[in-house]
Design an enzyme around this catalytic site. Sequence first.
Site, PDB file in Angstrom:
ATOM      1  N   GLU A 160       1.552  -6.576   6.717  1.00  0.00           N
ATOM      2  CA  GLU A 160       2.892  -6.008   6.893  1.00  0.00           C
ATOM      3  C   GLU A 160       3.989  -6.873   6.286  1.00  0.00           C
ATOM      4  OE1 GLU A 160       3.606  -3.122   7.918  1.00  0.00           O
ATOM      5  OE2 GLU A 160       1.647  -2.527   8.679  1.00  0.00           O
TER       6      GLU A 160
ATOM      7  N   ARG B 162       1.176   7.002   0.543  1.00  0.00           N
ATOM      8  CA  ARG B 162       0.443   5.972   1.286  1.00  0.00           C
ATOM      9  C   ARG B 162      -0.982   5.970   0.784  1.00  0.00           C
ATOM     10  NH1 ARG B 162      -2.228   2.602   3.573  1.00  0.00           N
ATOM     11  NH2 ARG B 162      -1.833   1.709   5.648  1.00  0.00           N
TER      12      ARG B 162
ATOM     13  N   THR C 256      -2.587  -3.144   3.671  1.00  0.00           N
ATOM     14  CA  THR C 256      -2.150  -4.485   3.279  1.00  0.00           C
ATOM     15  C   THR C 256      -1.360  -5.113   4.423  1.00  0.00           C
ATOM     16  OG1 THR C 256      -0.132  -3.590   2.265  1.00  0.00           O
ATOM     17  CG2 THR C 256      -2.056  -3.867   0.835  1.00  0.00           C
TER      18      THR C 256
ATOM     19  N   ARG D 208       4.209  11.400   4.578  1.00  0.00           N
ATOM     20  CA  ARG D 208       3.847  10.728   3.338  1.00  0.00           C
ATOM     21  C   ARG D 208       2.593  11.355   2.741  1.00  0.00           C
ATOM     22  NH1 ARG D 208       3.650   4.588   5.482  1.00  0.00           N
ATOM     23  NH2 ARG D 208       2.179   5.641   6.868  1.00  0.00           N
TER      24      ARG D 208
ATOM     25  N   ASP E 193       0.805  -1.223   0.000  1.00  0.00           N
ATOM     26  CA  ASP E 193       0.000   0.000   0.000  1.00  0.00           C
ATOM     27  C   ASP E 193       0.840   1.276   0.000  1.00  0.00           C
ATOM     28  OD1 ASP E 193       0.958   0.213   2.641  1.00  0.00           O
ATOM     29  OD2 ASP E 193      -0.799  -0.833   3.434  1.00  0.00           O
TER      30      ASP E 193
END
Length: 256
Positions: free
Chosen positions: A79, A71, A77, A121, A57
Site C-alpha cells: 500500500e 485494478r 502490491t 474499477r 497495481d
Amino acid sequence: MFNKKSELFKPIAAAVLSLSLLGSSFTPFAIKESNHVQAAAPTTAVTSKVTEVIDGDTIKVMYKGRKETVRMILVDTPETKDPNKCVQLFGPEASDFTKKSLQGKNVKVELGVQTRDQYGRVLAYIYLDNKMFNKTLLEKGLARVAIFPPNTQYLEELQAAEATAKQKKLGIWSSANAMNGACAPKTTPVKPKPAPAKPAPKPKPAPKPAPKPAPKKESFKNCTELRKKYPKGVAKGHPAYDSKHDRDKDGWACEK
C-alpha cells in the site's frame, strides 16, 4: 516346407507387431507440457493508453474512448495510498516501477470474468509488449498473489512467478518485515540549509587628503636681500631659512 516355416514365423511376427504397437502407445516418461506457459495477450484484449498510474497495481486508461480506473487481477502490491494504512515497505518501489513502465504507454487490457469490483474499477490483466504486466510485478517481488474468484484464469502461472521471486528473495520476500506488510520508514524532506548571510561590506575609509606640497625654497644671497622681504628674519624651517644666514646658530636667520 515353406508352409511350415510360414506357420512357424506367424507367432513371432505377431509378437514383434504387439511390441511395436505397445511401444508407440506407452509413454510413461513422456514430458508433460507445462501449465505455466507465458500468457500472451489474447486477440480480445483492447489496446488502451495509460493516462495515470495511481499505485503499483492500479492505473487509469482510455478504454474504448472512456477514462477507466483499472485494478490488475490476481496481484496486490504494498500500500501507498490507503488512508487507513501506512505506506508499506516496497510500496513506493512498486508504484515507481509501474509508473516508469506504463505511464503514457499503449497497453492491452484483457477483462476478467468479473469485469468490475465493488468500487466500479475495471478488473483486468494488463499486457505490455505482449507480456502480462501482472506477472512482471510478481517476478520482481513487487506484488503478491491475491485470489478473488472468479478471476483466476492465470492463477497457476502467477503463483509460479511468485514462488520464483520468493526463492530468489526479491522485493517483499527479502525480509520478514516486508513480508508482514510493515510500514516503510518515514523520510523527512531535507530542507536546504540557508546560505550564510554575507557580511555587510566594510565602509570604505575616507580618502586621505593629498599632502600639501612642500613650500618652495627661497634663496637669498645675504641677509640684506632676505630682510627686504622678511624684515625680522626667518626661523628654521622657513623656506627662506639658510644656515649660512644663521651665524649664531640659534635657529633664526638674519634676525636683528
